[in-house]
Every structure is written in structure tokens, then in C-alpha cells.
Motif scaffolding. Structure first.
Motif, PDB file in Angstrom:
ATOM      1  N   MET A  84      14.771 -14.816  -0.349  1.00 23.07           N
ATOM      2  CA  MET A  84      13.853 -13.695  -0.304  1.00 23.07           C
ATOM      3  C   MET A  84      12.437 -14.224  -0.491  1.00 23.07           C
ATOM      4  O   MET A  84      12.212 -15.123  -1.282  1.00 23.07           O
ATOM      5  CB  MET A  84      14.197 -12.707  -1.421  1.00 23.07           C
ATOM      6  CG  MET A  84      13.253 -11.534  -1.470  1.00 23.07           C
ATOM      7  SD  MET A  84      13.552 -10.347  -2.793  1.00 23.07           S
ATOM      8  CE  MET A  84      15.147  -9.739  -2.384  1.00 23.07           C
ATOM      9  N   ASN A  85      11.512 -13.653   0.253  1.00 19.34           N
ATOM     10  CA  ASN A  85      10.112 -14.024   0.100  1.00 19.34           C
ATOM     11  C   ASN A  85       9.247 -12.767   0.139  1.00 19.34           C
ATOM     12  O   ASN A  85       9.721 -11.681   0.471  1.00 19.34           O
ATOM     13  CB  ASN A  85       9.692 -15.036   1.166  1.00 19.34           C
ATOM     14  CG  ASN A  85       9.841 -14.496   2.569  1.00 19.34           C
ATOM     15  OD1 ASN A  85       9.379 -13.401   2.875  1.00 19.34           O
ATOM     16  ND2 ASN A  85      10.497 -15.253   3.443  1.00 19.34           N
ATOM     17  N   LYS A  86       7.959 -12.926  -0.172  1.00 16.01           N
ATOM     18  CA  LYS A  86       7.066 -11.766  -0.231  1.00 16.01           C
ATOM     19  C   LYS A  86       6.941 -11.059   1.104  1.00 16.01           C
ATOM     20  O   LYS A  86       6.836  -9.828   1.148  1.00 16.01           O
ATOM     21  CB  LYS A  86       5.682 -12.198  -0.716  1.00 16.01           C
ATOM     22  CG  LYS A  86       5.635 -12.531  -2.170  1.00 16.01           C
ATOM     23  CD  LYS A  86       4.194 -12.742  -2.587  1.00 16.01           C
ATOM     24  CE  LYS A  86       4.067 -14.003  -3.384  1.00 16.01           C
ATOM     25  NZ  LYS A  86       2.681 -14.244  -3.819  1.00 16.01           N
ATOM     26  N   ASN A  87       6.970 -11.802   2.189  1.00 14.26           N
ATOM     27  CA  ASN A  87       6.863 -11.191   3.504  1.00 14.26           C
ATOM     28  C   ASN A  87       8.047 -10.265   3.765  1.00 14.26           C
ATOM     29  O   ASN A  87       7.876  -9.144   4.251  1.00 14.26           O
ATOM     30  CB  ASN A  87       6.760 -12.270   4.583  1.00 14.26           C
ATOM     31  CG  ASN A  87       6.440 -11.693   5.949  1.00 14.26           C
ATOM     32  OD1 ASN A  87       5.564 -10.863   6.078  1.00 14.26           O
ATOM     33  ND2 ASN A  87       7.177 -12.142   6.951  1.00 14.26           N
ATOM     34  N   GLY A 111       7.789  -7.120   1.713  1.00 21.13           N
ATOM     35  CA  GLY A 111       6.818  -6.222   2.328  1.00 21.13           C
ATOM     36  C   GLY A 111       7.372  -5.502   3.540  1.00 21.13           C
ATOM     37  O   GLY A 111       7.133  -4.301   3.732  1.00 21.13           O
ATOM     38  N   LEU A 112       8.118  -6.215   4.377  1.00 24.57           N
ATOM     39  CA  LEU A 112       8.746  -5.585   5.546  1.00 24.57           C
ATOM     40  C   LEU A 112       9.755  -4.524   5.121  1.00 24.57           C
ATOM     41  O   LEU A 112       9.799  -3.425   5.688  1.00 24.57           O
ATOM     42  CB  LEU A 112       9.422  -6.640   6.425  1.00 24.57           C
ATOM     43  CG  LEU A 112       8.492  -7.604   7.148  1.00 24.57           C
ATOM     44  CD1 LEU A 112       9.301  -8.704   7.844  1.00 24.57           C
ATOM     45  CD2 LEU A 112       7.634  -6.857   8.164  1.00 24.57           C
ATOM     46  N   ASN A 113      10.556  -4.843   4.110  1.00 31.19           N
ATOM     47  CA  ASN A 113      11.532  -3.880   3.602  1.00 31.19           C
ATOM     48  C   ASN A 113      10.840  -2.677   2.968  1.00 31.19           C
ATOM     49  O   ASN A 113      11.303  -1.539   3.112  1.00 31.19           O
ATOM     50  CB  ASN A 113      12.479  -4.545   2.599  1.00 31.19           C
ATOM     51  CG  ASN A 113      13.425  -5.510   3.264  1.00 31.19           C
ATOM     52  OD1 ASN A 113      13.686  -5.424   4.472  1.00 31.19           O
ATOM     53  ND2 ASN A 113      13.950  -6.451   2.500  1.00 31.19           N
ATOM     54  N   ALA A 114       9.725  -2.916   2.281  1.00 31.01           N
ATOM     55  CA  ALA A 114       8.961  -1.816   1.699  1.00 31.01           C
ATOM     56  C   ALA A 114       8.460  -0.885   2.803  1.00 31.01           C
ATOM     57  O   ALA A 114       8.458   0.338   2.640  1.00 31.01           O
ATOM     58  CB  ALA A 114       7.790  -2.359   0.881  1.00 31.01           C
ATOM     59  N   GLY A 115       8.076  -1.450   3.930  1.00 33.66           N
ATOM     60  CA  GLY A 115       7.655  -0.631   5.078  1.00 33.66           C
ATOM     61  C   GLY A 115       8.782   0.231   5.602  1.00 33.66           C
ATOM     62  O   GLY A 115       8.582   1.398   5.956  1.00 33.66           O
ATOM     63  N   LYS A 116       9.986  -0.312   5.651  1.00 35.51           N
ATOM     64  CA  LYS A 116      11.150   0.461   6.095  1.00 35.51           C
ATOM     65  C   LYS A 116      11.413   1.624   5.157  1.00 35.51           C
ATOM     66  O   LYS A 116      11.690   2.747   5.595  1.00 35.51           O
ATOM     67  CB  LYS A 116      12.387  -0.435   6.166  1.00 35.51           C
ATOM     68  CG  LYS A 116      12.343  -1.486   7.241  1.00 35.51           C
ATOM     69  CD  LYS A 116      13.565  -2.380   7.166  1.00 35.51           C
ATOM     70  CE  LYS A 116      13.477  -3.537   8.132  1.00 35.51           C
ATOM     71  NZ  LYS A 116      14.627  -4.445   8.019  1.00 35.51           N
ATOM     72  N   VAL A 117      11.343   1.351   3.864  1.00 39.31           N
ATOM     73  CA  VAL A 117      11.574   2.400   2.868  1.00 39.31           C
ATOM     74  C   VAL A 117      10.474   3.459   2.971  1.00 39.31           C
ATOM     75  O   VAL A 117      10.751   4.658   2.962  1.00 39.31           O
ATOM     76  CB  VAL A 117      11.651   1.805   1.440  1.00 39.31           C
ATOM     77  CG1 VAL A 117      11.675   2.904   0.387  1.00 39.31           C
ATOM     78  CG2 VAL A 117      12.874   0.905   1.305  1.00 39.31           C
ATOM     79  N   ASN A 131      15.711  -2.724  -4.283  1.00 39.20           N
ATOM     80  CA  ASN A 131      14.983  -2.692  -5.558  1.00 39.20           C
ATOM     81  C   ASN A 131      13.642  -3.413  -5.463  1.00 39.20           C
ATOM     82  O   ASN A 131      12.641  -2.951  -6.017  1.00 39.20           O
ATOM     83  CB  ASN A 131      15.834  -3.289  -6.680  1.00 39.20           C
ATOM     84  CG  ASN A 131      16.988  -2.390  -7.059  1.00 39.20           C
ATOM     85  OD1 ASN A 131      16.914  -1.183  -6.923  1.00 39.20           O
ATOM     86  ND2 ASN A 131      18.069  -2.986  -7.539  1.00 39.20           N
ATOM     87  N   ALA A 132      13.614  -4.527  -4.743  1.00 38.44           N
ATOM     88  CA  ALA A 132      12.355  -5.249  -4.563  1.00 38.44           C
ATOM     89  C   ALA A 132      11.370  -4.389  -3.761  1.00 38.44           C
ATOM     90  O   ALA A 132      10.177  -4.321  -4.095  1.00 38.44           O
ATOM     91  CB  ALA A 132      12.603  -6.583  -3.860  1.00 38.44           C
ATOM     92  N   ALA A 133      11.853  -3.714  -2.726  1.00 40.70           N
ATOM     93  CA  ALA A 133      10.995  -2.856  -1.910  1.00 40.70           C
ATOM     94  C   ALA A 133      10.473  -1.674  -2.718  1.00 40.70           C
ATOM     95  O   ALA A 133       9.290  -1.324  -2.627  1.00 40.70           O
ATOM     96  CB  ALA A 133      11.765  -2.358  -0.680  1.00 40.70           C
ATOM     97  N   ILE A 134      11.321  -1.076  -3.534  1.00 38.50           N
ATOM     98  CA  ILE A 134      10.900   0.035  -4.391  1.00 38.50           C
ATOM     99  C   ILE A 134       9.854  -0.449  -5.388  1.00 38.50           C
ATOM    100  O   ILE A 134       8.846   0.227  -5.617  1.00 38.50           O
ATOM    101  CB  ILE A 134      12.116   0.662  -5.112  1.00 38.50           C
ATOM    102  CG1 ILE A 134      12.980   1.428  -4.109  1.00 38.50           C
ATOM    103  CG2 ILE A 134      11.657   1.577  -6.252  1.00 38.50           C
ATOM    104  CD1 ILE A 134      14.316   1.884  -4.671  1.00 38.50           C
ATOM    105  N   GLY A 135      10.068  -1.611  -5.960  1.00 39.15           N
ATOM    106  CA  GLY A 135       9.090  -2.181  -6.885  1.00 39.15           C
ATOM    107  C   GLY A 135       7.751  -2.420  -6.219  1.00 39.15           C
ATOM    108  O   GLY A 135       6.690  -2.151  -6.797  1.00 39.15           O
ATOM    109  N   TRP A 136       7.773  -2.926  -4.998  1.00 44.71           N
ATOM    110  CA  TRP A 136       6.544  -3.162  -4.226  1.00 44.71           C
ATOM    111  C   TRP A 136       5.783  -1.857  -4.048  1.00 44.71           C
ATOM    112  O   TRP A 136       4.585  -1.774  -4.307  1.00 44.71           O
ATOM    113  CB  TRP A 136       6.932  -3.750  -2.870  1.00 44.71           C
ATOM    114  CG  TRP A 136       5.820  -4.018  -1.917  1.00 44.71           C
ATOM    115  CD1 TRP A 136       5.038  -3.113  -1.282  1.00 44.71           C
ATOM    116  CD2 TRP A 136       5.385  -5.297  -1.461  1.00 44.71           C
ATOM    117  NE1 TRP A 136       4.159  -3.741  -0.440  1.00 44.71           N
ATOM    118  CE2 TRP A 136       4.350  -5.096  -0.538  1.00 44.71           C
ATOM    119  CE3 TRP A 136       5.785  -6.599  -1.719  1.00 44.71           C
ATOM    120  CZ2 TRP A 136       3.707  -6.135   0.113  1.00 44.71           C
ATOM    121  CZ3 TRP A 136       5.139  -7.630  -1.068  1.00 44.71           C
ATOM    122  CH2 TRP A 136       4.104  -7.405  -0.169  1.00 44.71           C
ATOM    123  N   LEU A 137       6.503  -0.810  -3.595  1.00 46.02           N
ATOM    124  CA  LEU A 137       5.858   0.477  -3.350  1.00 46.02           C
ATOM    125  C   LEU A 137       5.374   1.126  -4.647  1.00 46.02           C
ATOM    126  O   LEU A 137       4.304   1.741  -4.669  1.00 46.02           O
ATOM    127  CB  LEU A 137       6.819   1.412  -2.608  1.00 46.02           C
ATOM    128  CG  LEU A 137       7.159   0.993  -1.183  1.00 46.02           C
ATOM    129  CD1 LEU A 137       8.295   1.841  -0.632  1.00 46.02           C
ATOM    130  CD2 LEU A 137       5.943   1.083  -0.287  1.00 46.02           C
TER     131      LEU A 137
END
Length: 72
Positions: A1-4, A7-13, A40-46
């Protein structure tokens, strides 16, 4: 897993949350098709970007898009 990827997964969410529905974690997970770790990482990002908010209703957490309006 990386930051990119996070970020992409956060966009999907974010795209799913964009319909103003309040989603349970399980509904969101099924709709977006991510693993628990990735979701969970995407939710945390958002959450860190103050893009989403949470509410607890009847013991169940719900996630929804948070709209911030700044007048300056």
C-alpha cells in the motif's frame, strides 16, 4: 500500500458518498469492493481532509459527505 493508492481509494469512496446518503461501513465496503485495510485507510484520508463526517444511530455508525462552506 502506498499514499497514491490510498488517495485513489479515497476518491472511490468519496464518489459513493457524493449522493448524500448515510452509509454504514458494511454497505460502503460492499459497494466499493475494497478490503477492510484499504477502506479504513481511505476513510482515514477523507476524515483527515475533513471531507466526511460520522453519526451514530441506534448503535450503528454511519458515514456521510461533509460539506464545509467558508465565507471570507
Amino acid at each position: 500500500m502506498n499514499k497514491n493508492l490510498i488517495g485513489l481509494n479515497a476518491g472511490k469512496v468519496w464518489q459513493l458518498l457524493n449522493n448524500n446518503k448515510r452509509w454504514s461501513y458494511s454497505e460502503l465496503k460492499e459497494a466499493v469492493g475494497l478490503s477492510d485495510r484499504d477502506l479504513n485507510a481511505a476513510i482515514g484520508w477523507l476524515a483527515r481532509e475533513d471531507k466526511i463526517d460520522f453519526e451514530t444511530e441506534g448503535g450503528n455508525d454511519r458515514l456521510f459527505l461533509c460539506v464545509n462552506v467558508y465565507i471570507g
